[in-house]
Every structure is written in structure tokens, then in C-alpha cells.
Scaffold this motif. Structure first.
Motif, mmCIF file in Angstrom:
data_model
loop_
_atom_site.group_PDB
_atom_site.id
_atom_site.type_symbol
_atom_site.label_atom_id
_atom_site.label_comp_id
_atom_site.label_asym_id
_atom_site.label_seq_id
_atom_site.Cartn_x
_atom_site.Cartn_y
_atom_site.Cartn_z
ATOM 1 N N VAL A 164 -2.757 -4.563 9.542
ATOM 2 C CA VAL A 164 -2.994 -3.106 9.532
ATOM 3 C C VAL A 164 -4.583 -2.918 8.731
ATOM 4 N N SER A 165 -5.232 -2.075 9.185
ATOM 5 C CA SER A 165 -6.677 -1.692 8.536
ATOM 6 C C SER A 165 -6.553 -0.641 7.705
ATOM 7 N N VAL A 166 -7.578 -0.458 6.699
ATOM 8 C CA VAL A 166 -7.781 0.457 6.103
ATOM 9 C C VAL A 166 -7.980 1.716 6.678
ATOM 10 N N GLU A 167 -8.852 1.718 7.681
ATOM 11 C CA GLU A 167 -8.963 2.948 8.768
ATOM 12 C C GLU A 167 -7.820 3.333 9.595
ATOM 13 N N GLU A 168 -6.742 2.658 9.867
ATOM 14 C CA GLU A 168 -5.601 2.944 10.354
ATOM 15 C C GLU A 168 -4.723 3.694 9.438
ATOM 16 N N VAL A 169 -4.704 3.273 8.224
ATOM 17 C CA VAL A 169 -4.095 4.015 7.253
ATOM 18 C C VAL A 169 -4.564 5.439 7.100
ATOM 19 N N ALA A 216 -4.225 8.170 9.575
ATOM 20 C CA ALA A 216 -2.496 8.718 9.596
ATOM 21 C C ALA A 216 -2.499 9.288 8.429
ATOM 22 N N THR A 217 -3.363 9.553 7.510
ATOM 23 C CA THR A 217 -3.282 10.296 6.430
ATOM 24 C C THR A 217 -4.188 11.608 6.334
ATOM 25 N N GLY A 218 -3.266 12.677 5.841
ATOM 26 C CA GLY A 218 -4.081 14.055 5.845
ATOM 27 C C GLY A 218 -5.059 14.498 4.702
ATOM 28 N N PHE A 219 -5.493 13.240 3.871
ATOM 29 C CA PHE A 219 -6.063 13.446 2.714
ATOM 30 C C PHE A 219 -6.974 12.065 2.347
ATOM 31 N N THR A 220 -7.928 12.083 1.644
ATOM 32 C CA THR A 220 -8.452 10.701 1.503
ATOM 33 C C THR A 220 -7.934 10.167 0.204
ATOM 34 N N LEU A 221 -7.632 8.767 0.631
ATOM 35 C CA LEU A 221 -7.068 7.827 -0.088
ATOM 36 C C LEU A 221 -8.045 7.102 -1.163
ATOM 37 N N VAL A 222 -7.792 6.856 -2.246
ATOM 38 C CA VAL A 222 -8.436 5.979 -3.325
ATOM 39 C C VAL A 222 -7.864 4.790 -2.808
ATOM 40 N N HIS A 223 -8.631 3.771 -2.722
ATOM 41 C CA HIS A 223 -8.251 2.076 -2.515
ATOM 42 C C HIS A 223 -8.238 1.146 -3.931
ATOM 43 N N ALA A 224 -7.319 0.443 -3.738
ATOM 44 C CA ALA A 224 -7.155 -0.471 -4.746
ATOM 45 C C ALA A 224 -7.879 -1.860 -4.376
ATOM 46 N N GLU A 225 -8.731 -2.114 -4.957
ATOM 47 C CA GLU A 225 -9.598 -3.385 -4.326
ATOM 48 C C GLU A 225 -8.736 -4.721 -4.811
ATOM 49 N N ALA A 226 -9.119 -5.537 -3.945
ATOM 50 C CA ALA A 226 -8.444 -6.856 -3.923
ATOM 51 C C ALA A 226 -9.522 -7.704 -4.567
ATOM 52 N N TRP A 255 10.231 6.421 0.915
ATOM 53 C CA TRP A 255 10.212 5.673 2.095
ATOM 54 C C TRP A 255 10.049 6.250 3.329
ATOM 55 N N VAL A 256 8.694 6.235 3.982
ATOM 56 C CA VAL A 256 8.358 6.873 5.299
ATOM 57 C C VAL A 256 8.287 5.725 6.421
ATOM 58 N N PRO A 257 9.129 5.619 7.266
ATOM 59 C CA PRO A 257 9.253 4.825 8.346
ATOM 60 C C PRO A 257 8.064 4.959 9.287
ATOM 61 N N ARG A 258 7.376 6.409 9.521
ATOM 62 C CA ARG A 258 6.387 6.730 10.464
ATOM 63 C C ARG A 258 5.070 7.278 9.441
ATOM 64 N N HIS A 259 4.455 6.604 9.181
ATOM 65 C CA HIS A 259 3.077 7.068 8.315
ATOM 66 C C HIS A 259 2.195 7.933 9.437
ATOM 67 N N SER A 260 1.996 9.116 9.243
ATOM 68 C CA SER A 260 1.416 9.894 10.137
ATOM 69 C C SER A 260 0.553 11.174 9.280
ATOM 70 N N THR A 261 -0.082 11.908 9.709
ATOM 71 C CA THR A 261 -0.823 13.222 9.235
ATOM 72 C C THR A 261 0.463 14.131 9.240
ATOM 73 N N ARG A 262 1.340 14.095 9.766
ATOM 74 C CA ARG A 262 2.681 15.226 9.808
ATOM 75 C C ARG A 262 3.238 14.901 8.532
ATOM 76 N N VAL A 263 3.342 13.762 7.914
ATOM 77 C CA VAL A 263 4.007 13.567 6.705
ATOM 78 C C VAL A 263 2.967 13.739 5.862
ATOM 79 N N PHE A 264 1.876 12.917 5.563
ATOM 80 C CA PHE A 264 1.154 12.775 4.482
ATOM 81 C C PHE A 264 -0.027 14.058 4.687
ATOM 82 N N VAL A 265 0.081 15.024 3.893
ATOM 83 C CA VAL A 265 -0.652 16.226 4.071
ATOM 84 C C VAL A 265 -1.314 16.602 2.687
#
Length: 258
Positions: A203-208, A211-221, A138-148
Motif C-alpha cells: 500500500v502506498s501513502v497516496e493510496e491511503v 481514500a481519506t477525506g482529510f489530510t493525514l499527518v505522516h509518521a516518518e520511518a 477497525w475499518v475493513p474498507r478504508h474510504s472517503t465515505r468513512v474517513f470524513v
């Protein structure tokens, strides 16, 4: 089956979406010990006990097992928790000062371990939790400081380190989900790298990604290129959260209204 709701995103706060996402971590779990660390995961576990996981065991963190109404229903002193850990009959939701793409967690220190910039908690129970039973974060503040891209110290073991350590570390290793104030993430990819599973309403994909320090894979809807929305709580779940589990609305302190 996913619960249905007549509520809309305008009726529900971000904190309530996060509570529901944390409750879904335990859905259908059976008779296991839930160890949620933090206010939102704690409310979520109690909500799951009242809805999707009626056999869930909840601890007061000291010596007793509680039902969904905080009534004592069993005894589980601290020393006995290690037996539960060793048998894998537990799902812990931990926090993280850092998380990387393979689910390695750092709660020990920032910087070089031999000369840290900031001393944190230490590895604590991270290694034992992550190699013995299901673990979520659980991460209450999603940011590049946490997601490295790479954690400074590995307290909780991620998929790459478990693989490198061999079968003994992999046998019961199960990093399940990451719930944040922006999204739900998982590791359901070929190489077990972190994937964006769902976006909270608004929330948008771009926003997440920003806030993330690496490239995320996306689960498509259903629509290609889109990501599913984190489900809204049902009317009954909202009633339980607002009237029974958190009537004083402490949840908004952890995840403020946007």
C-alpha cells in the motif's frame, strides 16, 4: 520488543497483516477486558492472548470469560460489564460508519440527526466507551465515505470534543489506534489529529490519502519522507491464525486478497 519474523510479504495475506495489527492493539495490556467487535479484531484479540498479552480477558459477549482456546474461565454477565467500563479496565475495538481527523466516530445516522438520509445503529455505547477507557477502531474498507472531515453525529468522542467538554471528559479519554485494510493510524500528534502510523505491505501513502477525506499527518520511518510498514506476523503467529484461530479462513471474507 517488536516480534521478528522470517516470513515475507508474499507469504502473508492482507487479512493476516490486519489480524496481527489488531493483536498489537492489546500487546502488553495486562489484565484488562478486551472487547473486539468484528471478525478480524476478534481473531487479533485471541492471538494477543496466546502471545503478547497472556493476562488478557476475553468475553463471549454474553456472560462468560474465555481463554485463548475458548474454554470458560470466568463469569462476567452483561450488567457487570458496566462496572468494568466505569473502572477503565477495558479496551474496546469498535467499528465506524464515519471517523474524522480527531477520532470522533459516527454509528448513529448519515445526514442531519433531525432528518437523516440513513438511520444506523444509534450512539449505543460510544460515549461511555470513549470517555471511560481505551478505544480503538477497525475499518475493513478504508474510504472517503468513512474517513470524513467532520462526522454527521458524534457517537464516540474524539479528542477535540473531549477537550471542549473539559477535564471530566478528558481524564480517561484514550482513542488509541485505527486499523484498516490499508494502514494503521494513530493520534500521536500535537493536536491529536489522525496520523498515518504504518502502511500495510503493498500500500502506498497516496493510496491511503486518496481514500481519506482529510489530510493525514505522516509518521516518518528511518528514511525521511517514508512511512513504516505494518509488521508481518511471525511464523508462530501465522501458524496460530491459520491452524488454530481461523482454520476455515473466514478472515479473507472480511479483507479479501488483493
Amino acid at each position: 520488543m517488536t516480534p521478528t519474523s522470517t516470513t515475507t510479504a508474499q507469504d502473508v495475506t492482507r487479512a493476516e497483516v490486519c489480524v496481527t495489527a489488531c493483536a498489537d492493539l492489546f500487546a502488553g495490556a495486562g489484565e484488562i477486558l478486551a472487547s473486539p467487535m468484528g471478525l478480524i479484531p476478534g481473531i487479533g484479540a485471541r492471538l494477543a492472548r496466546r502471545t503478547s498479552a497472556p493476562d488478557l480477558l476475553l468475553s463471549d459477549g454474553e456472560a462468560f470469560l474465555l481463554d485463548g482456546d475458548d474454554t470458560v474461565e470466568g463469569w462476567l454477565p452483561y450488567r457487570k460489564v458496566f462496572d468494568v467500563v466505569a473502572h477503565g479496565s477495558r479496551h474496546v475495538v469498535m467499528g465506524a460508519s464515519q471517523l474524522d481527523r480527531y477520532g470522533n466516530q459516527n454509528i448513529s445516522c448519515i445526514g442531519e440527526h433531525s432528518h437523516p438520509k440513513r438511520q444506523l445503529l444509534g450512539v449505543r455505547g460510544g460515549p461511555g466507551n470513549t470517555v471511560n477507557h481505551r478505544t480503538s477502531y477497525w475499518v475493513p474498507r478504508h474510504s472517503t465515505r468513512v474517513f470524513v472531515d467532520r462526522v454527521d453525529v458524534a457517537s464516540g468522542v474524539g479528542y477535540d470534543r473531549a477537550r471542549d467538554a473539559g477535564p471530566a471528559a478528558q481524564r480517561f479519554h484514550d482513542v488509541h489506534r485505527v486499523v484498516t485494510n490499508l494502514a494503521v493510524l494513530d493520534f500521536e500528534t500535537a493536536d491529536h489529529s489522525m496520523r498515518l502510523r504504518s502502511l500495510h505491505p503493498g500500500v502506498s501513502v497516496e493510496e491511503v490519502q486518496e481514500a481519506t477525506g482529510f489530510t493525514l499527518v505522516h509518521a516518518e520511518a528511518d528514511d525521511p519522507g517514508q512511512v513504516a510498514q505494518t509488521r508481518l506476523p511471525t511464523d508462530e503467529e501465522l501458524r496460530l491464525v491459520r491452524e488454530v484461530l481461523d482454520p476455515d479462513n473466514h478472515r479473507d471474507r472480511e479483507v479479501p486478497r488483493g
